[in-house]
Structures are given as structure tokens and as C-alpha cells.
Write an enzyme that holds these catalytic residues in place. Structure first.
Site, PDB file in Angstrom:
ATOM      1  N   ASP A 125       2.509  11.912  -2.731  1.00 21.10           N
ATOM      2  CA  ASP A 125       1.293  11.498  -2.578  1.00 21.10           C
ATOM      3  C   ASP A 125       0.646  12.429  -1.775  1.00 21.10           C
ATOM      4  OD1 ASP A 125       2.102   8.506  -3.698  1.00 21.10           O
ATOM      5  OD2 ASP A 125       2.776   7.706  -1.545  1.00 21.10           O
ATOM      6  N   GLU A 144      -6.271   3.566  -7.851  1.00 19.62           N
ATOM      7  CA  GLU A 144      -5.661   3.427  -6.447  1.00 19.62           C
ATOM      8  C   GLU A 144      -6.064   5.100  -6.175  1.00 19.62           C
ATOM      9  OE1 GLU A 144      -1.287   2.146  -5.859  1.00 19.62           O
ATOM     10  OE2 GLU A 144      -0.679   4.000  -7.591  1.00 19.62           O
TER      11      GLU A 144
END
Length: 554
Positions: A30, A209
Site C-alpha cells: 500500500d 478503495e
């Protein structure tokens, strides 16, 4: 304490003209990136590990140094931001790093599922610092901010905006995600004004997301992850003239993915990206991916990769408004193992080794714990030149805080060695080496004392089964000091030990190297472990050094 590169021969790991992906090998998922002048800063998710939110620094996008952690004070990792008894795969998810008015901002989610089975709490918060090395502020919880994966955007007019991800009030299908936005009061970091619902993704919208907003030539670009963090992972983008929308999806989405490639491609699951503009106007993307070294997975799990980006205007004559869109990896359309260096007159030096001789007064930044460690877990001062690890009663278990500390495994092939002095005071005490993937997936190679003498044992824990002993054997002639080693090569682990300072080595167990493949959000760590197995024994192990060496595959 030795330098992390101390064991590398001169010239090892150096590449010219090209760089090698991943740019951050090991469990660094991420990624979010920001440029400040000629410097780049990158933050990653850390989940249940502590310290949390590692931040790296680079001046060329390919050579990165760990600069610090945005959550490094144990007192800040309790209560609302709970890393004390957090569940596996919980903790700190999908941070974003931004720089505004001389201050770094990291915004992220802590996901904590209470042990009593009550609903998980998703706490979104922001921390700030003038230097990435810290000190970082106490987390400020952003109230009434549902969901995960927040981003913060500072517009030219001085307004700050919060972007979040949530399940829509009326989803069209299970797993649908929705990106929402609301203004932030930068005085107290609380939401203010009207909430705006921006987008539900492009190609089905499953698990939309990880949003980021960028402003380019007066337009707002919304980048999201989609498809779930596995083979169908991808990056999608949309554009709007107004930050509040409506957003127009790029007809060529996804702009980055591996979903169209073979499952056996060298890297899969690429997605969850962030963009950065260089001082010269060029753009690059950082994204996560999973190397398919073993069974389409690896021990390292999700790592950070780099790809070039260009902007192209739509060529369609019939369109009244011809948008510009980012094109990722324009020559091949995928994350490549090797690419031209982003900056001239630079070279990449791969960090293939980590050595710690524990001579410093502070623990090296590379060391992590599974959750906030108990007070008195380790010491660098009780025996100068050694890491003393106390064999507390805790064992490795879900939500546990065992005396276990490690550094990230960065390649599938490696050598890991350590020197330990251990004189257990009770039969329940043991200490040694650990390779840990999760609380239910690890290998421990430890020494203990029984009535018949000292013994080595190798334990394997795999999900869904009780830990099992692969081998136990007596260690004749043990005098209080032992070297343990693990070699990983050709899909096999080879464990061994030495009682004469490494002059000779005794093989112990050979087993498959697929026992600790990543199936979750994090990757494997190699390190040291000590336990009293439920008993207060007063035992401790003194580690003189650890030596890790990675070997790159093609």
C-alpha cells in the site's frame, strides 16, 4: 552495531542504466509517495507490526533509506489506535503521506476487532511532523469518518479535504465500494460541511478503495484501487472539473493491472497505487505487487514497485472535451522487473544484506515487533554489545505479545545466521531463531535444557493445524554459545548449527521453503525469539549478532 550493508562485497547489488523492481523488497504494501523539493518520501501499511507506518526517503526513486516511523511512541499505540492486542491482518491500513506548509501529514486507518467478537472498529486518524524522522504528533482521531483507506488533499485555495472508502448505504452487490469526500477543518482535523459521494469505481467497482486526488491543469483526478488485493487487483482513474464531482471514468481503465496477464507472470496483484510528479514535469507511479516465486506467491507478500507514467490527450475527433489521462508503463503496460533509471547519473544499489552486531545504544530501525512489545522485552545495555531478549511467559499466538523481534525477509533465497549465548534456568525456557509469517504460521529453531541435557528443536505452525515438531535432537558438548543458521535456496530450507564459532556446521533439518508463503496482508520476518512457555523463568538469551544475506532471482 554493524551497518546494514556491512556484509556485502564491494559492488554487490549495483546496477547501472536500469533499476530492478521491487524498489522496496519485503513486506511494504500500500505505498503512498510525496515529493518535497528534490526529496521523495514513501509510507507503507504495517498492520499489526510495531513501530507502525514506516517512512523511507530517496533522492532518485530507486535507492531508499528507512528514515523513521509515523507511529513509534508506544503510548500512542493504545486506546483508539490499538496495536497492543490487535488481531492478525488488523492494525494500520493504507496510509497516505502529504506535505503542506512545511509539515508532513500521514493519514490512515487502524482496524481493531475486539477479542469478544464485537464488530471491528475502524479508526481513521492523522499524525503530523516537521521531519519524517519525528517527533510525530499524537494521533488525532477523525470522528464520524466511516470506512478505511483515507487520503488528505490540500487544494490551491487553502482548503483541506478528506477522502474515504466505505460500503454504500445501498450496495448493488457484495463487495461494492464507494469513495466519499468531505472538507477537513485543519485547526482540529475534524470533518465539516457537506459529504460528497464521488465514485464507485470503473470495472465492476468491486472493492473500490485506496483513493488519491491530484490536481493537474485545473482538473481533479481521482485514482482508486479496485478488484481486491489479489490477482484481479488494479488501478482506476476518473476526472472532474470540480473536486466534488461528478467524476468521469477513463474509458481505458484499468490504467495499471496484471489481471490480463498469466497467473504465472513474475508479479501479480499489482494495484493500490499513488502518483508523483518530478521537478522536471515527468510522472511516476508506485504500486504494490506480489512476486510469484513459489506457487504464484512469495514469503515477502505485497511489496512496492515503480513504473513510469506519461500523460496523453484523447485523440477522438468526435469528443467535444478531450481529456488527458495518465498512461502507466507506456511501452509495455505492465510492471516490469527492470526499467531505465528515472534520473541520469544515478545507479541503484540493492540492499542485499543486513548485519546487526548490537553495538549501538538504540535498536536499529529495521527491527519490528508483532504488536507493541511488553516492557522489558529486550535490552541493549544489560550486556553491552549484545541484544538481551527475555524469555517471558508469552508464546506466539493470536493477539500475543511474545518476545519476538524481526526484520523483513526481502528475497525468497537467503542466508540467515545468528550467534546466541543462552543458559536456560528452567526446562520450559527456550530461545533461538524464528521465521514468522503470522501468529499461526511460523518456524522456530530453538535451544532448551532438559534433564538429559540441551536440545535443539524445529517447530512448524501452519494455519488450521496445531504446531508440530519437525525434529528434536540433543546437542552434545553445548557450552553456552551456539550459532544457528537457515539457508533458503532452490525452494528448500536447510537448518543447521555450529558449536565452534562457525568453523564447522552440523545439518539439522531440510524442508520445503513453501511453509511460510504470504496469504494475508503482510510478509515474513526473520528474527529472534525467546519464551518461558507460560512460565516466569528469569531466563534470557544474549544475541551477539545476526547476519542476513539475500540472493536475487532473475
Amino acid at each position: 552495531m554493524g551497518s546494514p550493508m556491512a556484509a556485502e562485497p564491494e559492488g554487490a547489488g549495483i546496477r547501472t542504466a536500469t533499476f530492478t523492481n521491487p524498489i522496496l523488497p519485503g513486506s511494504y504494501p500500500d505505498p503512498s509517495i510525496v515529493r518535497v523539493g528534490d526529496d521523495f518520501y514513501l509510507v507503507n501499511s504495517s498492520f499489526e507490526y510495531f513501530p507502525g507506518l514506516p517512512i523511507h526517503h530517496s533522492r532518485d526513486l530507486v535507492n531508499w533509506e528507512l528514515a523513521g516511523y509515523a507511529l513509534q511512541d508506544p503510548d500512542y499505540a493504545r486506546d483508539a489506535v490499538n496495536l497492543v492486542d490487535v488481531q492478525s491482518n488488523g492494525g494500520l491500513h493504507a496510509p497516505s503521506i502529504r506535505y503542506h506548509d512545511g509539515v508532513f501529514h500521514v493519514i490512515t486507518t487502524n482496524v481493531h476487532a475486539p477479542a469478544d467478537g464485537s464488530p471491528a472498529k475502524m479508526v481513521n486518524f492523522v499524525v503530523t511532523a516537521e521531519r519524517v524522522q519525528g517527533p510525530w504528533s499524537k494521533p488525532v482521531v477523525i470522528e464520524n469518518a466511516p470506512g478505511i483507506d483515507p487520503d488528505i488533499f490540500f487544494d490551491d485555495d487553502g482548503r483541506a479535504w478528506y477522502l474515504g472508502t466505505q460500503v454504500p448505504e445501498k450496495p448493488n452487490f457484495p463487495g461494492e465500494g464507494e469513495i466519499w469526500m468531505q472538507e477537513l477543518n485543519s485547526d482540529n482535523w475534524q470533518l465539516t460541511g457537506e459529504r460528497h459521494f464521488l465514485w464507485r469505481g470503473a470495472c465492476g467497482g468491486t472493492w473500490a478503495e485506496g483513493p488519491h486526488i491530484y490536481k493537474r491543469d485545473g482538473r481533479y483526478y481521482l485514482l482508486v484501487a479496485e478488484g481486491g488485493t489479489h490477482f484481479n487487483h488494479a488501478a482506476m482513474i476518473a476526472v472532474s472539473d470540480d473536486i466534488r464531482g461528478p467524476y468521469i471514468s477513463n474509458a481505458r481503465n484499468p490504467i495499471m493491472t496484471a489481471r490480463h496477464l498469466s497467473y504465472d507472470n513474475w508479479v501479480n496483484s499489482t494495484g493500490h497505487a499513488d502518483l508523483v510528479e518530478l521537478a522536471d514535469g515527468r510522472w511516476f507511479m508506485v504500486a504494490l505487487g506480489i512476486r510469484g516465486d513459489e506457487q504464484r506467491r512469495s514469503n515477502m507478500g505485497r511489496e512496492t514497485f515503480l513504473a513510469p507514467v506519461i500523460w496523453e490527450r484523447e485523440p477522438f475527433e468526435w469528443k467535444e472535451v478531450k481529456h488527458e489521462w495518465p498512461v502507466v508503463a507506456p511501452q509495455t503496460g505492465r510492471i516490469e522487473r527492470r526499467l531505465p533509471l528515472p534520473l541520469k547519473d544515478t545507479r541503484q544499489r540493492r540492499k542485499l544484506a543486513f548485519v546487526d552486531e548490537f553495538d549501538a545504544s538504540q535498536l536499529d530501525l529495521q527491527w519490528n515487533f508483532r504488536r507493541v512489545p511488553r516492557a522489558g522485552t529486550y535490552s541493549l545495555s544489560q550486556r553491552p554489545g549484545f541484544l538481551r531478549l527475555h524469555a517471558k511467559p508469552d508464546v506466539i499466538q493470536e493477539r500475543g505479545r511474545a518476545s519476538l523481534m524481526g526484520t523483513r525477509q526481502t528475497e525468497s533465497d537467503f542466508s540467515y545466521r545468528l550467534s546466541m549465548r543462552f543458559e536456560p534456568k528452567a526446562s520450559s525456557a527456550e530461545a533461538g531463531m524464528v521465521l514468522v509469517q503470522k501468529d499461526d504460521n511460523y518456524l522456530t529453531f530453538t535451544l532448551s535444557r532438559e534433564a538429559r541435557g540441551h536440545f535443539l528443536k524445529l517447530m512448524l505452525a501452519e494455519p488450521g493445524t496445531a504446531p508440530r515438531e519437525l525434529r528434536r535432537a540433543s546437542v552434545d558438548g553445548y557450552g553456552g554459545n551456539i550459532h544457528l543458521h537457515l539457508e533458503s535456496k532452490g525452494g528448500r530450507y536447510r537448518f543447521g548449527h555450529s558449536l565452534d564459532g562457525g568453523a564447522t556446521s552440523v545439518a539439522f533439518v531440510e524442508t520445503s521453503a513453501t511453509h511460510a508463503l504470504s496469504h494475508g496482508y503482510t510478509g515474513a520476518y526473520l528474527g529472534v525469539y525467546a519464551t518461558g512457555n507460560g512460565q516466569e523463568t528469569g531466563s534470557y538469551a544474549d544475541f551477539d549478532w545476526v547476519r542476513y544475506r539475500a540472493f536475487e532471482r532473475n
